[in-house]
Design an enzyme around this catalytic site. Structure first.
Site, short mmCIF file in Angstrom:
data_model
loop_
_atom_site.label_atom_id
_atom_site.label_comp_id
_atom_site.label_asym_id
_atom_site.label_seq_id
_atom_site.Cartn_x
_atom_site.Cartn_y
_atom_site.Cartn_z
N GLY A 67 80.55 6.90 -37.52
CA GLY A 67 80.59 8.33 -37.81
C GLY A 67 81.89 8.69 -38.49
O GLY A 67 82.53 7.87 -39.15
N CYS A 68 82.29 9.93 -38.34
CA CYS A 68 83.51 10.42 -38.99
C CYS A 68 84.71 9.54 -38.65
O CYS A 68 85.00 9.29 -37.48
CB CYS A 68 83.77 11.86 -38.55
SG CYS A 68 85.32 12.53 -39.15
#
Length: 244
Positions: A67-68
């Site tokens: 993810g981020c």
């Protein structure tokens, strides 16, 4: 600093509330790490890797996508034995390793981090345990939390056959133990290149703790690391100086 879509600020009051545990419970309840109806309980660590690799030098490197990269970097900068964490891109070509291009989801890249660590203090298997326990939702397909697209997928990038062996065995072990409510979707693929992200992405969690995105999705991960793995947590993050 460019205006980023995840950089809206909610303010210090919300951050304080989240750090008190509200968002922490909600995020992990959504991941199936809390028993139904027990959102106030602490999230649980996944089991130790039954098979790990011995140290192969004074430092080793792990590349992970989950993810981020702001939150991923923020978590591992607080892990004992970690020497450096760089946000960047893996899975695509050097020519497309740029935030604006990667954000289209068409480059093959995933937002990633490169972790340089001392294997005498933290092993590769322990790095993966922290990754699965607090840094990513390994069951989510097509993104992570609110971020959708292949650029936010969960992936382990192995640099050696030994890393591949540990990762493959660990995923199989956790699936067999039903460590998560759903099968693990995290991919295990060969590392063909890691490209450091733009300088303004480095240490983003440290520099922007009041960002709404950071407060909602990433500070709870750091809090979970401290809560679940106190022996592995260091209060002062290892900051990265990396720019392109």
């Amino acid at each position: 600093m460019p205006l980023l879509p995840r950089a809206h600020r909610f303010g210090k009051a919300l951050r304080a509330t989240l750090l008190a545990g509200v968002a922490l419970a909600g995020v992990f309840a959504a991941r199936g790490l809390l028993a139904p109806g027990v959102a106030e309980a602490a999230p649980m660590a996944v089991p130790l890797a039954a098979y790990d690799k011995p140290p192969s030098g004074p430092t080793e490197t792990a590349v992970l996508s989950g993810g981020c990269f702001w939150g991923m970097q923020g978590v591992f900068e607080h892990v004992k034995g970690v020497k450096q964490v760089i946000s960047g891109y893996a899975g695509g070509q050097a020519a497309t390793a740029q935030y604006d291009l990667v954000s289209t989801g068409t480059t093959g890249h995933a937002e990633s981090i490169k972790i340089v660590f001392d294997p005498a203090q933290v092993s590769y298997g322990q790095i993966l345990r922290i990754f699965f326990s607090v840094a990513t939702d390994p069951t989510q397909v097509g993104g992570q939390f609110p971020d959708e697209g292949s650029q936010y997928r969960s992936e382990i990038w192995y640099a050696t056959p030994a890393q591949k062996d540990v990762a493959d065995r660990y995923v199989a072990q956790l699936d067999a133990a039903h460590a998560f409510a759903k099968p693990i979707a995290t991919r295990v693929d060969p590392l063909r290149g890691f490209f450091a992200a733009e300088g303004y992405h480095q240490d983003y969690l440290v520099h922007h703790p009041d960002s709404g995105y950071i407060a909602t999705y990433d500070l709870p991960k750091v809090a979970a690391l401290k809560r679940i793995f106190p022996a592995s947590y260091v209060a002062t993050p290892v900051l990265t100086v990396a720019s392109r």
